[in-house]
Motif scaffolding. Structure first.
Motif, short mmCIF file in Angstrom:
data_model
loop_
_atom_site.label_atom_id
_atom_site.label_comp_id
_atom_site.label_asym_id
_atom_site.label_seq_id
_atom_site.Cartn_x
_atom_site.Cartn_y
_atom_site.Cartn_z
N ALA A 250 10.02 38.43 76.47
CA ALA A 250 10.78 37.54 77.35
C ALA A 250 9.89 36.80 78.34
CB ALA A 250 11.85 38.33 78.08
N ALA A 251 8.93 37.51 78.95
CA ALA A 251 8.09 36.88 79.96
C ALA A 251 7.03 35.98 79.32
CB ALA A 251 7.41 37.94 80.83
N GLU A 252 6.47 36.44 78.21
CA GLU A 252 5.49 35.67 77.44
C GLU A 252 5.50 36.22 76.03
OE1 GLU A 252 1.15 37.30 77.96
OE2 GLU A 252 2.02 37.07 79.95
N PRO A 253 4.95 35.49 75.07
CA PRO A 253 4.99 35.97 73.68
C PRO A 253 4.40 37.37 73.54
CG PRO A 253 4.30 33.68 73.74
CD PRO A 253 4.34 34.15 75.17
N ASN A 254 5.14 38.24 72.87
CA ASN A 254 4.62 39.59 72.64
C ASN A 254 3.75 39.61 71.39
OD1 ASN A 254 7.23 39.20 71.28
ND2 ASN A 254 7.02 41.32 70.62
N ARG A 255 3.13 40.74 71.12
CA ARG A 255 2.10 40.81 70.07
C ARG A 255 2.64 41.07 68.68
NH1 ARG A 255 -0.80 45.10 73.85
NH2 ARG A 255 -1.65 43.71 75.47
#
Length: 338
Positions: free
Chosen positions: A101-106
């Protein structure tokens, strides 16, 4: 316990769409200072937390964990508004960003309405750091569904002292149908476009799973959940996802004091998803209002000033149910959070 809410909308915001849009789009952004923390997960992914600034509170000071809605984050005005109230009450507050949600996850997977494992990880992480602090959860929309499902799954073993949830989609299938009707389709398009942008950003950094669908053809939630949510998160299809991720079937198993706030005119949902008294546990207080929209609940103050009622009702509940949650002496305490 099912009760009629005391909420009354501002006379100029009685329409559910006006309530919804005013609270989310027209309200000025509440200022808020935070300290960020990243939790590394065993599967190689991460979760991001945003904490209110540390200010020398005792280790047993209460903690409120805020869970945002779909496409939400620390930028969500309802989350910032509540966290400012938490600060003013001399408590610790933290917003959990769901995976991706905050930034693209891995990883290819992301968050969804029934993902309670990551929330459990955050609760355990906080419990280890502050073993004597009473914990409360506050979830909005999708975050509320996650919170209520988690509480029902854990039953009497839930490590929270109390909880509150707002505008929850208790029946995901019915909500996916309702949001395809009338003006609600505008909200659906906005949410779907946000989800598409999120996945496009992530899969510009990592390889997408194969086969990956053409998202330009996806325009509604059943289609999106069939080709994205379900396969990425281990569900057979959208129907399986809706059945297993909805919080409604878990409400009767909640054992900690829980306040649920809901509006009959919520444009994201069908009225028939509202639980009946028999669906609720004795630990749950369900307050139903005629108006309020979706995470709206804007009342009217003097001289036509809006009053964000959720930031009055939720702290009032926490003062009753969460030990140590008390309004600070200074009336300007909330300002210091920004």
């Amino acid at each position: 316990m099912l009760k009629r809410s005391e909420f009354e909308p501002a006379f100029w915001l009685r329409n559910p769409h006006a309530q919804t849009v005013f609270a989310s789009k027209l309200r000025p952004q509440p200022p808020l200072a935070v300290e960020r923390e990243r939790i590394e997960l065993d599967d190689g992914d991460f979760l991001d937390l945003s904490w209110l600034p540390e200010r020398g509170l005792d280790d047993d000071a209460p903690i409120v964990i805020v869970l945002h809605g779909l496409n939400g984050s620390l930028e969500s005005k309802y989350a910032r508004g509540l966290l400012r109230e938490v600060y003013a009450h001399g408590a610790r507050g933290v917003l959990m960003h769901f995976r991706g949600a905050a930034e693209p996850n891995r990883l290819p997977r992301s968050y969804h309405s029934g993902e309670t494992g990551d929330f459990g990880t955050v609760v355990d992480h906080i419990r280890r750091r502050y073993p004597r602090a009473p914990l409360a959860g506050a979830g909005y929309s999708l975050g509320g569904n996650v919170l209520l499902k988690y509480l029902g799954e854990r039953g009497g073993d839930a490590p929270l002292t109390c909880a509150t949830a707002v505008s929850v989609p208790y029946d995901l299938k019915r909500c996916a149908e309702a949001i395809q009707q009338g003006l609600a389709r505008i909200y659906q398009a906005h949410l779907i476009n946000g989800l598409k942008a999120s996945f496009e950003a992530k899969f510009s950094l990592i390889d997408p799973p194969e086969p990956w669908p053409d998202l330009s053809r996806v325009r509604d939630f059943p289609s999106f959940d069939n080709v994205v949510t379900a396969p990425l998160n281990g569900f057979a299809d959208a129907e399986d996802y809706y059945a297993r991720a909805s919080s409604g079937p878990f409400l009767a198993d909640i054992r900690v004091p829980t306040l649920i706030l809901h509006a009959e005119d919520d444009p994201f949902m069908a009225p028939d998803i509202i639980p009946a008294e028999r669906d609720l546990s004795s630990s749950t207080r369900f307050e139903l209002s005629r108006h309020g929209g979706h995470v709206g609940f804007v009342a009217g103050g003097r001289y036509g000033e809006p009053v964000y009622w959720l930031e009055t009702r939720i702290p009032a509940f926490l003062r009753e149910a969460l030990p140590g949650f008390e309004r600070a002496d200074s009336p300007d305490a909330a300002r210091q959070a920004g």
